[in-house]
Design a protein around this motif. Sequence first.
Motif, mmCIF file in Angstrom:
data_model
loop_
_atom_site.group_PDB
_atom_site.id
_atom_site.type_symbol
_atom_site.label_atom_id
_atom_site.label_comp_id
_atom_site.label_asym_id
_atom_site.label_seq_id
_atom_site.Cartn_x
_atom_site.Cartn_y
_atom_site.Cartn_z
ATOM 1 N N UNK A 114 54.242 34.419 35.366
ATOM 2 C CA UNK A 114 53.901 33.411 34.350
ATOM 3 C C UNK A 114 52.446 32.976 34.485
ATOM 4 N N UNK A 115 51.998 32.814 35.719
ATOM 5 C CA UNK A 115 50.626 32.349 35.940
ATOM 6 C C UNK A 115 49.601 33.417 35.571
ATOM 7 N N UNK A 116 49.866 34.685 35.923
ATOM 8 C CA UNK A 116 48.858 35.731 35.752
ATOM 9 C C UNK A 116 48.808 36.261 34.323
ATOM 10 N N UNK A 117 49.974 36.612 33.746
ATOM 11 C CA UNK A 117 49.954 37.320 32.452
ATOM 12 C C UNK A 117 49.891 36.357 31.267
ATOM 13 N N UNK A 118 50.973 35.595 30.953
ATOM 14 C CA UNK A 118 50.866 34.685 29.803
ATOM 15 C C UNK A 118 49.979 33.481 30.066
ATOM 16 N N UNK A 119 49.681 33.218 31.335
ATOM 17 C CA UNK A 119 48.816 32.096 31.660
ATOM 18 C C UNK A 119 47.359 32.503 31.720
ATOM 19 N N UNK A 120 46.941 33.107 32.825
ATOM 20 C CA UNK A 120 45.541 33.405 33.068
ATOM 21 C C UNK A 120 44.984 34.451 32.107
ATOM 22 N N UNK A 121 45.577 35.653 32.101
ATOM 23 C CA UNK A 121 45.011 36.743 31.295
ATOM 24 C C UNK A 121 45.060 36.441 29.797
ATOM 25 N N UNK A 122 46.190 35.892 29.329
ATOM 26 C CA UNK A 122 46.319 35.615 27.903
ATOM 27 C C UNK A 122 45.309 34.559 27.451
ATOM 28 N N UNK A 123 45.107 33.516 28.248
ATOM 29 C CA UNK A 123 44.176 32.462 27.840
ATOM 30 C C UNK A 123 42.719 32.901 27.967
#
Length: 327
Positions: A236-245
Amino acid sequence: METKRSPAGVDRFSVILIAVAAVMWVSDAYFRNQLIKHLSPTQIVVAEDALIALFLLPVLIRSWHEVRGLGTRGWIAVGLIAVGAQSLATIMFTASFSYQNYAETLVLQQTQPLIAIFLAWIVLGERRRPWFWPCAAVALVGVYLVVFAQDWRAPVSAMQRGRFDAGLLALGAAAFWASGTVLGRYALRSISFWSMTSLRFTLALPVLVLIVLFQYGPSGFGHYTATDFVPNLLWIAIVPGLLALLLYYRALSKTPASIATIAEMAYPVAATLIFWLPQPVGFNQPLLPLQVVGTALLIGVIVVLNWSKEKAPPVIVPSGTLKPAEG
């Protein structure tokens, strides 16, 4: 202070990239469902936010000279994003769903692009050409058909038997997310998308910590297990959180907020269509003809907006800021 135009690498596809980022946000549903069984929404969000803030701490330190020059209005914009769009909106949206009148929540959520377009006009002075409004209307119809394909009259009955507090929470979440789009576009006039993403999560963290302490006290941080973090919270932190934002803010720096908010409507479409995919990826639900039509309408609008000649004002990036690698 010397200024220059930010790199123009994604100008041509910026609207499509915002839609891609919105689709990436949907991927957290698989992992969030595993956490919601024993963690509250605020406990999930604060852990997710803390991980991303930790990942971005070196970026924030390196670009601190840029952040210091943000200015009073810029700090207000970023602060409102952190408190509203990052913290309160998610909590309010989840609380609205707890009333189990899902159609009411979803239909009121569709006010988000309308609020964002209005705020873009007030805050950013954006004016769209006449043909933009039919495109926006078609996009709204497309999302409506996808979300309410089983019963297109569901919102009418939902609003009739809906609860005022549930509707107020859904509208509040929509307003906060809409303001996040507009204020993010405003802040990106003076800082890089790296700094914008870092500040969003860093400033939201103390707010979320205070919310958890208010709700549960110190014991609110004692319910996590190793499997919560790997793979659930980490994904959740890496894909929809960090990378997506990061992708979202990179593209938003080249896109008017009123157009970006239409591209963000890819999120509810992707979230609904995921039910159609076979298990274990999806829920093996039938794909209805109206959902196909609605998806085609939204995709068509996003492509038209992306290839239009309307351009966002150039984003001014202070010299010496952290630059992304260019291939």
